[in-house]
Design a protein around this motif. Structure first.
Motif, PDB file in Angstrom:
ATOM      1  N   LEU A 162       0.831  -1.211   0.000  1.00  0.00           N
ATOM      2  CA  LEU A 162       0.000   0.000   0.000  1.00  0.00           C
ATOM      3  C   LEU A 162       0.866   1.260   0.000  1.00  0.00           C
ATOM      4  N   VAL A 163       1.950   1.249   0.782  1.00  0.00           N
ATOM      5  CA  VAL A 163       2.865   2.395   0.806  1.00  0.00           C
ATOM      6  C   VAL A 163       3.535   2.560  -0.558  1.00  0.00           C
ATOM      7  N   ALA A 164       3.887   1.443  -1.208  1.00  0.00           N
ATOM      8  CA  ALA A 164       4.563   1.485  -2.507  1.00  0.00           C
ATOM      9  C   ALA A 164       3.682   2.085  -3.591  1.00  0.00           C
ATOM     10  N   ARG A 165       2.359   2.038  -3.397  1.00  0.00           N
ATOM     11  CA  ARG A 165       1.431   2.558  -4.412  1.00  0.00           C
ATOM     12  C   ARG A 165       1.122   4.049  -4.215  1.00  0.00           C
ATOM     13  N   LEU A 166       1.649   4.661  -3.150  1.00  0.00           N
ATOM     14  CA  LEU A 166       1.421   6.083  -2.927  1.00  0.00           C
ATOM     15  C   LEU A 166       2.148   6.919  -3.985  1.00  0.00           C
ATOM     16  N   SER A 167       1.635   8.109  -4.250  1.00  0.00           N
ATOM     17  CA  SER A 167       2.285   9.035  -5.181  1.00  0.00           C
ATOM     18  C   SER A 167       3.063  10.085  -4.390  1.00  0.00           C
ATOM     19  N   ASN A 175      12.946  13.142   6.294  1.00  0.00           N
ATOM     20  CA  ASN A 175      13.505  13.674   7.539  1.00  0.00           C
ATOM     21  C   ASN A 175      13.824  12.526   8.489  1.00  0.00           C
ATOM     22  N   ASN A 176      14.785  11.703   8.092  1.00  0.00           N
ATOM     23  CA  ASN A 176      15.211  10.561   8.903  1.00  0.00           C
ATOM     24  C   ASN A 176      16.513  10.043   8.320  1.00  0.00           C
ATOM     25  N   PHE A 177      17.041   8.951   8.913  1.00  0.00           N
ATOM     26  CA  PHE A 177      18.263   8.357   8.372  1.00  0.00           C
ATOM     27  C   PHE A 177      17.981   6.993   7.743  1.00  0.00           C
ATOM     28  N   PHE A 178      16.684   6.624   7.635  1.00  0.00           N
ATOM     29  CA  PHE A 178      16.283   5.426   6.921  1.00  0.00           C
ATOM     30  C   PHE A 178      14.833   5.618   6.470  1.00  0.00           C
ATOM     31  N   CYS A 179      14.348   4.727   5.620  1.00  0.00           N
ATOM     32  CA  CYS A 179      12.986   4.845   5.111  1.00  0.00           C
ATOM     33  C   CYS A 179      11.989   4.326   6.141  1.00  0.00           C
ATOM     34  N   SER A 180      11.205   5.229   6.691  1.00  0.00           N
ATOM     35  CA  SER A 180      10.200   4.851   7.680  1.00  0.00           C
ATOM     36  C   SER A 180       8.809   5.166   7.140  1.00  0.00           C
ATOM     37  N   THR A 181       7.824   4.444   7.632  1.00  0.00           N
ATOM     38  CA  THR A 181       6.456   4.615   7.151  1.00  0.00           C
ATOM     39  C   THR A 181       5.936   6.030   7.385  1.00  0.00           C
ATOM     40  N   ASP A 182       6.178   6.555   8.591  1.00  0.00           N
ATOM     41  CA  ASP A 182       5.640   7.880   8.919  1.00  0.00           C
ATOM     42  C   ASP A 182       6.233   8.960   8.015  1.00  0.00           C
ATOM     43  N   SER A 183       7.529   8.846   7.675  1.00  0.00           N
ATOM     44  CA  SER A 183       8.167   9.834   6.796  1.00  0.00           C
ATOM     45  C   SER A 183       7.586   9.787   5.386  1.00  0.00           C
ATOM     46  N   LEU A 184       7.357   8.585   4.858  1.00  0.00           N
ATOM     47  CA  LEU A 184       6.813   8.454   3.509  1.00  0.00           C
ATOM     48  C   LEU A 184       5.362   8.916   3.451  1.00  0.00           C
ATOM     49  N   ILE A 185       4.593   8.628   4.482  1.00  0.00           N
ATOM     50  CA  ILE A 185       3.200   9.093   4.528  1.00  0.00           C
ATOM     51  C   ILE A 185       3.149  10.620   4.541  1.00  0.00           C
ATOM     52  N   PHE A 186       4.080  11.240   5.258  1.00  0.00           N
ATOM     53  CA  PHE A 186       4.132  12.701   5.319  1.00  0.00           C
ATOM     54  C   PHE A 186       4.445  13.306   3.948  1.00  0.00           C
ATOM     55  N   LEU A 187       5.283  12.610   3.156  1.00  0.00           N
ATOM     56  CA  LEU A 187       5.677  13.127   1.841  1.00  0.00           C
ATOM     57  C   LEU A 187       4.653  12.844   0.752  1.00  0.00           C
ATOM     58  N   CYS A 189       1.526  12.658  -1.731  1.00  0.00           N
ATOM     59  CA  CYS A 189       0.534  13.639  -2.166  1.00  0.00           C
ATOM     60  C   CYS A 189      -0.787  12.979  -2.535  1.00  0.00           C
ATOM     61  N   SER A 190      -0.857  11.652  -2.456  1.00  0.00           N
ATOM     62  CA  SER A 190      -2.109  10.931  -2.698  1.00  0.00           C
ATOM     63  C   SER A 190      -2.770  10.619  -1.356  1.00  0.00           C
ATOM     64  N   ASP A 191      -3.970  10.080  -1.413  1.00  0.00           N
ATOM     65  CA  ASP A 191      -4.737   9.773  -0.203  1.00  0.00           C
ATOM     66  C   ASP A 191      -4.033   8.692   0.611  1.00  0.00           C
ATOM     67  N   THR A 192      -3.770   8.990   1.887  1.00  0.00           N
ATOM     68  CA  THR A 192      -3.040   8.047   2.754  1.00  0.00           C
ATOM     69  C   THR A 192      -3.930   7.443   3.832  1.00  0.00           C
ATOM     70  N   SER A 193      -5.228   7.680   3.757  1.00  0.00           N
ATOM     71  CA  SER A 193      -6.123   7.223   4.836  1.00  0.00           C
ATOM     72  C   SER A 193      -6.126   5.702   4.967  1.00  0.00           C
ATOM     73  N   VAL A 194      -6.146   4.993   3.832  1.00  0.00           N
ATOM     74  CA  VAL A 194      -6.160   3.524   3.880  1.00  0.00           C
ATOM     75  C   VAL A 194      -4.862   3.001   4.487  1.00  0.00           C
ATOM     76  N   VAL A 195      -3.724   3.585   4.066  1.00  0.00           N
ATOM     77  CA  VAL A 195      -2.421   3.177   4.590  1.00  0.00           C
ATOM     78  C   VAL A 195      -2.362   3.395   6.105  1.00  0.00           C
ATOM     79  N   LYS A 196      -2.884   4.531   6.552  1.00  0.00           N
ATOM     80  CA  LYS A 196      -2.863   4.849   7.979  1.00  0.00           C
ATOM     81  C   LYS A 196      -3.716   3.872   8.776  1.00  0.00           C
ATOM     82  N   TRP A 197      -4.912   3.570   8.252  1.00  0.00           N
ATOM     83  CA  TRP A 197      -5.789   2.660   8.980  1.00  0.00           C
ATOM     84  C   TRP A 197      -5.249   1.230   9.004  1.00  0.00           C
TER      85      TRP A 197
END
Length: 316
Positions: A162-167, A175-187, A189-197
């Motif tokens: 689901l994260v990989a399909r985000l735009s 803003n980190n030293f590795f790829c984290s879910t919260d950082s990618l969700i913040f960046l 520009c597509s709907d992240t509600s499903v990923v968050k839930w």
């Protein structure tokens, strides 16, 4: 970064730890030294369990798997973090970022499952000592370890996909030293509600589910220990699970803060500090905790050390 309705970043740039060159050098030394100690300490525990016949039992099979897991958990993030601090490689491809996130989070899930299984193992050993060898055989412990690894890696596939399909059509600076879910969700520009839930639901199942298993196990363990008539008996029983209890509190304490909720921009810096705690500090302390708080491990290390000193003295 490509533009358009379905655009996505081809690569990301790690912000790392902002600061002057002296700070970057200091952090590089800390990360490098810590990583070497993590690998050395955990390899030593694995080698010790494999070399000492009296440690070939479920408790130490779980411990050696935990050590093996810690080595790869830190390897998935720390070497890249060191490269970022040195300014040699601050970028990571989109595919590389998704893969790094998958391995880090999968091994994190595996560790939650493994720690809960270790708590269950201590529950059987202390509450049912006469039947322990039957209830927790070598075969069953191996099956539980296998289930932890498979579950951890399978569990993250849905969320990771689901994260990989985000735009990502805006900033590509993480803003980190590795790829984290919260950082990618913040960046994104597509709907992240499903990923968050989905992420929240997985956090409930993995973190709180394993935490509940561990908590219930220790409630029964402590109540059983308190019923032991002699103080020496109580101390001996508690010593077999005290190291695991300390590790559990450190691991759950740092991760519950991060993964039960998703961060907003003003808390990404705090998340970065907590990430550092869970990725390098906890794996660093685990071998020392098990060495210092476990009598059998201390005795085995002492024998190996004395034998090594004797061999060196004889050869010279």
């Amino acid at each position: 970064v490509q533009k358009g309705n379905q655009s996505s970043a081809q690569e990301f740039i790690f912000l790392g730890f902002p600061g002057n060159q002296n700070l970057q050098i200091s952090l590089t030394v800390v990360f490098t030294t810590t990583y070497i100690l993590i690998v050395t300490g955990n390899v030593a525990i694995i080698a010790l369990v494999m070399a000492r016949p009296h440690l070939q039992k479920p408790m130490y099979i779980f411990l050696s798997n935990l050590s093996f897991l810690e080595i790869w958990y830190t390897t998935a993030s720390v070497p890249k973090a060191i490269a970022v601090l040195l300014g040699k490689s601050k970028t990571i491809s989109f595919v590389g970022c998704i893969l790094q996130m998958y391995f880090i989070f999968s091994m994190g899930c595996t560790e939650f499952f493994l720690l809960s299984v270790m708590a269950y193992d201590r529950y059987l050993a202390i509450c049912y000592p006469l039947h322990y060898s039957t209830l927790m055989s070598s075969t069953k412990s191996a099956q539980l370890v296998f289930l932890c690894w498979v579950s951890g890696f399978l569990f993250m596939i849905i969320h990771n996909s689901l994260v990989a399909r985000l735009s990502f059509c805006g900033s590509n600076v993480i803003n980190n030293f590795f790829c984290s879910t919260d950082s990618l969700i913040f960046l994104a520009c597509s709907d992240t509600s499903v990923v968050k839930w989905v992420g929240f639901l997985m956090a409930i199942i993995v973190i709180l589910g394993s935490c509940l298993t561990t908590l219930v196990s220790y409630i029964f363990i402590i109540s059983t220990i308190l019923r032991i008539p002699s103080a020496q008996g109580r101390q001996k029983s508690f010593s077999t699970c005290s190291a695991h209890l300390v590790v559990v509190m450190m691991w759950y304490g740092s991760n519950i803060f991060l993964y039960v909720r998703y961060s907003k921009e003003n808390s990404l810096e705090i998340n970065k500090i907590i990430n550092t705690l869970s990725i390098i500090i906890t794996p660093l302390l685990n071998p020392f905790i098990y060495t210092l708080r476990n009598k059998e491990v201390k005795e085995a290390l002492g024998k190996v050390f004395r034998r090594t000193i004797h061999q060196v003295g004889t050869s010279s």
